[in-house]
Design a protein around this motif. Structure first.
Motif, PDB file in Angstrom:
ATOM      1  N   GLN A  95      33.571  46.030  44.541  1.00 11.56           N
ATOM      2  CA  GLN A  95      33.018  44.876  45.261  1.00 11.56           C
ATOM      3  C   GLN A  95      31.872  45.386  45.805  1.00 11.56           C
ATOM      4  O   GLN A  95      31.789  46.289  46.354  1.00 11.56           O
ATOM      5  N   ILE A 143      31.164  37.111  40.475  1.00 13.20           N
ATOM      6  CA  ILE A 143      31.143  38.275  39.717  1.00 13.20           C
ATOM      7  C   ILE A 143      29.572  38.578  39.492  1.00 13.20           C
ATOM      8  O   ILE A 143      28.721  37.656  38.906  1.00 13.20           O
ATOM      9  N   ILE A 155      35.745  41.175  30.589  1.00 15.61           N
ATOM     10  CA  ILE A 155      35.394  41.657  32.079  1.00 15.61           C
ATOM     11  C   ILE A 155      36.182  42.732  32.449  1.00 15.61           C
ATOM     12  O   ILE A 155      37.575  42.720  32.436  1.00 15.61           O
ATOM     13  N   GLU A 166      35.925  33.026  41.553  1.00 13.26           N
ATOM     14  CA  GLU A 166      35.497  34.483  41.678  1.00 13.26           C
ATOM     15  C   GLU A 166      34.226  34.487  41.313  1.00 13.26           C
ATOM     16  O   GLU A 166      33.621  34.472  40.172  1.00 13.26           O
ATOM     17  N   ARG A 199      36.457  44.741  35.761  1.00 16.08           N
ATOM     18  CA  ARG A 199      36.104  44.910  37.075  1.00 16.08           C
ATOM     19  C   ARG A 199      36.163  46.269  37.619  1.00 16.08           C
ATOM     20  O   ARG A 199      36.935  47.040  37.214  1.00 16.08           O
ATOM     21  N   ARG A 210      42.123  43.958  36.674  1.00 17.78           N
ATOM     22  CA  ARG A 210      40.934  45.039  36.458  1.00 17.78           C
ATOM     23  C   ARG A 210      40.096  44.566  35.348  1.00 17.78           C
ATOM     24  O   ARG A 210      39.064  44.859  35.069  1.00 17.78           O
ATOM     25  N   THR A 244      32.836  40.591  42.871  1.00 11.03           N
ATOM     26  CA  THR A 244      33.440  41.490  41.978  1.00 11.03           C
ATOM     27  C   THR A 244      32.264  42.092  41.204  1.00 11.03           C
ATOM     28  O   THR A 244      31.360  41.287  40.678  1.00 11.03           O
ATOM     29  N   ALA A 279      31.347  44.008  37.941  1.00  8.03           N
ATOM     30  CA  ALA A 279      32.024  44.134  36.659  1.00  8.03           C
ATOM     31  C   ALA A 279      30.957  44.357  35.469  1.00  8.03           C
ATOM     32  O   ALA A 279      29.713  44.069  35.559  1.00  8.03           O
TER      33      ALA A 279
END
Length: 118
Positions: free
Chosen positions: A89, A44, A84, A42, A86, A20, A95, A97
Motif C-alpha cells: 500500500q 489500486i 491483479i 478498492e 497486490r 494478494r 493498493t 499492484a
C-alpha cells in the motif's frame, strides 16, 4: 458445538486477510487516472509507472496525453480477464499492484507505448 464455533472463528480470521493475487472478469472497473483504478471500492495504483495527470494537469499537452492514457488503460482492462497481483500500500492507502491482461503487464505496455514513465 464448541468445535464448530472454533472453526467459524478460524475461518472468519482468514476471510479478513487481503487477497494478494486474483483474476477478475466482467467486473466494474473505474479508471480514475492513467495509473489508477477502482474495483468495488478498492483503490489500486499500478506499480512502477507514472502516468500523466488528468485531474491537475500542468498544461493542455499533459491533459491530452492523460486522456489518451486513460483510454488505452480502459481498452486493455476491458479486453478480457485481468490478473491483479497486490504488492503493498502507498501513503494514500491505495493498493499497489501489477495488473496483467492477455497482452502482458499493463504498466509495461503503457511505458512501451510512451503513455507512462517507468
Amino acid at each position: 458445538m464448541s468445535a464448530v464455533l472454533a472453526l467459524a472463528i478460524f475461518l472468519s480470521c482468514f476471510a479478513m486477510l487481503p487477497v494478494r493475487a486474483e483474476t477478475i472478469e466482467d467486473c466494474h472497473i473505474v479508471i480514475t487516472d492513467g495509473d489508477s483504478i477502482d474495483i468495488y471500492g478498492e483503490r489500486i495504483r499500478i506499480l512502477n509507472i507514472d502516468a500523466p495527470e488528468s485531474f491537475r494537469s500542468r498544461c493542455e499537452a499533459e491533459l491530452k496525453l492523460a486522456l489518451r492514457t486513460k483510454e488505452r488503460l480502459a481498452n486493455l482492462l476491458r479486453s478480457g480477464p485481468v490478473e491483479i497481483r497486490r504488492e503493498a500500500q502507498d501513503r494514500y492507502r491505495r493498493t499497489l499492484a501489477i495488473l496483467s491482461v492477455r497482452e502482458g503487464d499493463v504498466g509495461q505496455i503503457l511505458v512501451r507505448e510512451k503513455l507512462a514513465l517507468p
